[in-house]
Design an enzyme around this catalytic site. Structure first.
Site: not given
Length: 712
Positions: A52, A380, A410, A440, A478, A571, A599
């Protein structure tokens, strides 16, 4: 309240975005300290904390570094600080975090040794182990090493982003030189020793110790392991390109360029003299505050693989119990999925339930004669994706398949480029989004034509809208929500959305869906205003990953000042400070960090039957609300709403993994006298119980709904 008496932004209830993120990551490190967490899982949390931090430097610190170089000064609207001032605060806050990381690793390695899981230094090896290491070094490592001397004829080499290097201070004939020995990425992360238990030595430790045999003509006076982190905050919008340029080629160039960008951090494992450290800072154009020294390994990703080396008897005590996501009990596994969705909405809850029903729905659609088209947005994907194969099969079967593939996800750019090429080869229509705007959203639309006996037919829609990616790997890690519905009004909005995206019309008008970058924030603010009108009867619940949008923050503060109860499960980053007297004292913020990554995004305005309830792909960050295509979908089905309310209730009851944010932005354990309750454990147990009932009883699908109603 958006301004103070001077007309400036009110900074009394906001905090720095980056410092808020660092506090979240500290929460991750606390999971590595938690004695109730199995040892191997604690090791993984330490590794996650480190990875992270790597991404934080590459992206956020990199972005601030770029902004600090601009002639036009930028002032952060939550702190009033310049980028340079923010960077200084970040570097200062990181010093105790690195010390805490070393302390946690010392404790974990001590516990590992008690379980015969041992990382060795070369000097601690037995003679037998040293022979094994030397043989491996000569046979496997030495042939591919590329040592380099830095002198007037040989400049300091480029150090790749996050690569490991052995740095040496060399002396010969009274002259001092720098030696560099890169650790080849082709080598394994560690060498397992031929001894009982899990005994190993890291590759960089071997090379650091045996560097003398490479630089045999020199005296080594200093040695350490170093790694340079580089700015990776590249955007295609920063690159000059013509409209005719192949967008995939542009992204491939950007991925390559990322490896060579400016350094933003130097990490040192071991100790170096001030002289050599300052020399490295000068070469890399770094300030001393950008150098971080540690006692334990720079890279901790090797920790993820240690559990695979354990004997079976150790796995049960040192690892989390294996949990296999269940096929949702709200669908009959033995029947086709699409006809069931046409009868009732189904909300799937990952990772407690599997992605299998959604994948089966796409597979069914690929061969269904009544299906005309499948349209989907992808951000993704996993390295191996059944979804892609089903979409390709649909195209090959004559369906019109449209995939809006976001190549700018990314660190997943290369993977997405690969899948885009595969889909295009199969005959799918590929769209790549818009300049300056990322897509997204997580939405899939199946369009059918239902034939009548007279030969005509009506168009019908099946829509899936989720909070997370169509990634068959992360869906097991997730927590996310996925709604599958035959609601035709939702389907009509989804059809219009795809038409608008295909024609680059981002300012579309929708009846039910909230879509950024235009209508989502506007509608959210209207919904908050609706609760403000109720004053103390108003209620807002938000589940987000991050909250940074200043306009929404100010509106939530206004709601608090009107007496509205605001509860937020956030979160990670939260730039709003709760509990500030007279400003945000009706706002509670809590964060949950546990076995699974929280998530999902849920918005709730109001209570009970009158509440406006949504699941969404969007956090309340400026990038999501103003620079991305995001979708929030209303949840209107009565039974589905009850299930979602149950999820919200369990999140609020968590007193094991939840931490409450204090007015100063720090997190604290929940103090109450009730029995320990972890929402993730509750959800896991509920799904297991339902799955067992389904397995042993017939006609369970109706009773499942009653179970949820009872739990609510």
């Amino acid at each position: 309240m958006t301004t103070d008496k001077s007309g400036e932004k009110d900074l009394r209830y906001t905090q720095d975005r980056e410092l808020s993120w660092l506090r979240f990551n500290e929460r991750v490190l606390e999971e590595a300290k938690d004695e109730s967490v199995p040892l191997m899982e604690r090791l993984k949390f330490a590794a996650i904390f480190t990875s992270n931090l790597d991404e934080f430097f590459m992206v956020r610190v990199g972005s601030l570094h770029d902004m600090s170089l601009l002639k036009e000064e930028h002032i952060d609207n939550k702190t009033g600080k310049t980028p340079s001032e923010q960077l200084s605060a970040i570097f200062k806050a990181l010093i105790p975090l690195y010390k805490k990381r070393d302390k946690v690793m010392a404790e974990l390695e001590s516990l590992c040794r008690a379980c015969n899981i041992c990382r060795f230094s070369y000097s601690d090896l037995s003679e037998k182990a040293k022979k094994q290491v030397l043989a491996w070094f000569e046979d496997e490592a030495r042939p591919i090493l590329s040592p380099q001397i830095v002198d007037m004829h040989n400049p300091f080499p480029h150090l790749p982003n996050k690569g490991l290097n052995i740095i040496l201070n060399l002396r010969r004939d009274g002259q001092e030189l720098i030696g560099i020995l890169p650790v080849p990425a082709e080598l394994p992360k560690f060498l397992r020793l031929e001894e009982r238990g899990v005994h190993f030595i890291l590759t960089e430790d071997i090379l650091c110790e045996l560097a003398g045999s490479i630089f045999s003509e020199y005296e080594i006076t200093e040695r350490a392991i170093i790694s340079v982190t580089r700015n990776a905050d590249i955007s295609p919008e920063d690159e000059a390109y013509d409209v005719e340029t192949d967008f995939r080629r542009l992204m491939q160039k950007i991925v390559k360029k990322r490896r060579r960008l400016a350094p933003v951090r130097l990490e040192i494992e071991g100790s170096l003299s001030e002289k050599l450290t300052n020399t490295l800072c000068k070469i890399l154009s770094l300030e001393r505050e950008q150098v971080f020294t540690m006692k334990y390994p720079i890279h901790l990703d090797y920790l993820f693989s240690l559990s695979d080396l354990l004997p079976k008897e150790s796995v049960a005590t040192l690892c989390d119990p294996v949990y296999k996501p269940h096929f949702t009990p709200y669908l009959n596994k033995k029947e086709k999925i699409i006809p069931q969705i046409e009868k009732q909405d189904v909300l799937m809850f990952y990772p407690y339930e599997s992605m299998e029903p959604f994948l089966r729905m796409i597979a069914e659609a690929s061969v269904d004669p009544s299906v005309l088209s499948i349209k989907i947005t992808i951000y993704r994907l996993a390295a191996g994706a059944r979804l892609v194969e089903y979409l390709c099969a649909a195209a090959e079967n004559g369906k019109h398949v449209v995939v809006l593939m976001e190549l700018r996800a990314r660190f997943d750019e290369q993977n997405n480029i690969h899948w885009a090429e595969r889909l295009e080869e199969a005959g799918c229509t590929i769209l790549y989004g818009f300049e300056g705007i990322k897509v997204h959203s997580k939405i899939c639309l199946i369009t059918k034509r239902e034939r009548t006996h007279r030969g005509g037919g009506s168009v019908r829609y099946i829509t899936q809208i989720g909070t997370g990616n169509y990634n068959e790997k992360t869906v097991k890690q997730y927590t996310d929500l996925s709604l599958m519905t035959a609601n035709q009004e939702i389907g009509e909005d989804a059809a219009l959305l795809f038409q608008n995206m295909a024609t680059a019309n981002l300012d579309g008008k929708y009846q039910h869906l909230l879509v950024s970058p235009f209508s989502l924030k506007e509608r959210v603010i209207e919904l908050i205003d609706g609760e403000i009108k109720k004053k103390s009867d108003g209620y807002i619940f938000l589940k987000l990953n991050s909250l940074t949008d200043r306009e929404i923050i100010d509106k939530l503060a206004e709601a608090s000042q009107a007496g509205v109860e605001v509860v937020m499960n956030i979160r990670g980053i939260c730039c709003l400070l709760p509990g500030i007297e007279g400003l945000t004292d009706n706002i509670k913020v809590f964060s949950i960090v546990g076995r699974y990554l929280e998530h999902s995004r849920i918005y709730c305005f109001g209570r009970g039957n009158d509440a406006s309830l949504y699941i969404a792909s969007a956090d309340f960050m400026t990038r999501n609300t103003e620079r991305r295509v995001e979708v929030a979908c209303p949840v209107t089905d009565k039974e589905t709403r009850k299930r979602l309310f149950h999820i919200i209730d369990e999140l609020k009851l968590d007193n094991v993994k939840a931490r409450v944010m204090a007015p100063d932005g720090t997190y604290h354990r929940i103090k109450d006298n009730s029995s320990p309750r972890s929402c993730q454990e509750v959800f896991q147990q509920e799904e297991t119980t339902l799955a067992e009932e389904v397995r042993h009883k017939s006609g369970i699908w109706e009773r499942v709904k009653k179970f949820v109603i009872r739990k609510s």
